[in-house]
Scaffold this active site. Structure first.
Site, short mmCIF file in Angstrom:
data_model
loop_
_atom_site.label_atom_id
_atom_site.label_comp_id
_atom_site.label_asym_id
_atom_site.label_seq_id
_atom_site.Cartn_x
_atom_site.Cartn_y
_atom_site.Cartn_z
N CYS A 133 3.34 0.47 5.04
CA CYS A 133 4.13 -0.37 4.15
C CYS A 133 5.62 -0.09 4.32
O CYS A 133 6.44 -1.01 4.37
CB CYS A 133 3.70 -0.15 2.70
N CYS A 135 -2.16 1.40 -3.54
CA CYS A 135 -1.71 0.43 -4.54
C CYS A 135 -2.59 -0.81 -4.59
O CYS A 135 -2.74 -1.43 -5.65
CB CYS A 135 -0.25 0.04 -4.27
#
Length: 361
Positions: free
Chosen positions: A99, A195
């Site tokens: 990410c 997440c």
């Protein structure tokens, strides 16, 4: 200055400090889910509607413009799909590194620079210092919160346009500061784990993505000792949840030693068989000029692990790391991040490992 605001306390205080420093700050929240939940599941996860609202409220308190950028499609392709594909191949990826590499300091930074912003600030715990190597990435002052490992994919150019205002601060001070500033997120729990898997059930998430693919658990002699629903439910070094049908002859616990998705076999064995002294990493990312030849440094292969003394040889896109002492639980797909003291040299994705055979030469 563009401040990435997740809706948590760290990014809110980071943005506040940039305002105090005199920067012209604009807040942006990244919408990374195409179907976000309204609320978090306990203290896990992020990127919910609740988080976006918390980020907006923090921006209002700070008096800065605020926008939401929809990067759900890019996040799905570069992070979630990559995560699933890596597990399907029997590897152990770290989606936070991906990410940072593909989203926060590529897609976001590229868009920010195109719009005329000079830098992106985040709530990561790490430091950027000017040194003999130019802009250098260093560990945070708070070792318990240090996030330099997951930032080890940043290039020198990206570091020139990144700011980490929390790098010199410990977490307890951040919450106290947020409360003094009147930020409602001062007591908001931190997000944990992955997440996009809010309930923390990685195996269940992968099962939904890949379907059941039953196979055998075998010991090092090839004898079948159990069954499984899919190789993606295992990582190298795993001990719990193996569902082994019969105990080892010596009565000792067994650990995952190898994962073979092609024949759907997971090999288990004694802990001592986990030891490796060498890893070969590919696709390196250097936080400065690319080194060449051999060097002594420290290597870390877990986000919250310990960097261990190693000898590293760089040959083009191949990085060979030889640990001075055997290490356990090292898996292909993990990142190995190299350090010179507190300075991050760079990182590579582990392609393969070699079993321990005594002290490195």
């Amino acid at each position: 200055m563009l401040a990435a605001m997740s809706g948590g306390v760290d990014s809110a205080v980071a943005a506040a400090r940039m305002v105090d420093a005199g920067h012209d700050v604009t807040g942006v929240h990244l919408a990374l889910s195409s179907n976000p939940q309204s609320f978090r599941s306990g203290a896990r996860g992020c990127c919910t509607l609740e988080d976006s609202r918390d980020a907006r409220r923090a921006a209002d308190v700070l008096g800065i413009p605020f926008y939401i950028w929809d990067l759900a499609e890019r996040f799905r392709a570069d992070v979630v799909d990559d995560f699933v594909a890596e597990y399907a191949a029997g590897r152990t990826p770290n989606p936070c590194l991906r990410c940072n590499e593909k989203i926060k300091f590529a897609a976001v930074l590229d868009r920010a620079l195109a719009l005329g912003f000079d830098a992106v600030c985040t709530g990561h715990y790490a430091r950027i210092l000017d040194g003999p190597h130019g802009r250098e990435l260093h560990r945070a002052a708070d070792p318990e919160k240090d996030q330099s490992y997951v930032l080890g994919v940043l290039t020198s150019d990206q570091l020139r346009h990144a700011m980490f205002p929390l790098g010199d601060t410990v977490k307890t001070e951040i919450r106290d500061e947020a409360a003094r500033r009147g930020l409602a997120v001062a007591d908001k729990p931190d997000s944990h784990d992955i997440c996009f898997i809010a309930d923390g059930d990685t195996a269940g998430f992968l099962r939904n993505q890949l379907g059941e693919a039953p196979g055998e658990l075998v010991d090092t002699s090839g004898s079948v000792v159990g069954e499984h629903d899919g190789t993606y439910g295992f990582t190298i070094g795993q001990r719990k949840g193996l569902r082994i049908g019969r105990p080892a002859a010596d009565g000792k616990p067994r650990y995952v030693l190898d994962i073979s998705p092609v024949d759907r076999r997971v090999t288990v064995g004694p802990r001592e068989d986990l030891a490796v002294d060498e890893v070969v990493g590919m696709t390196p990312r250097w936080c400065g000029a690319a080194p060449s030849g051999a060097m002594e440094c420290a290597a870390q292969f877990r986000a919250h692990g310990t960097a261990v003394p190693s000898r590293v040889e760089v040959d083009g896109d191949a990085v060979t790391v030889r640990f001075h002492e055997a290490q356990e639980g090292v898996a292909p797909g993990q990142a190995v991040v190299l350090y010179d003291g507190d300075r991050v040299i760079g990182s590579a994705t582990i392609e393969r490992t070699a079993a321990w055979a005594g002290s490195p030469a």
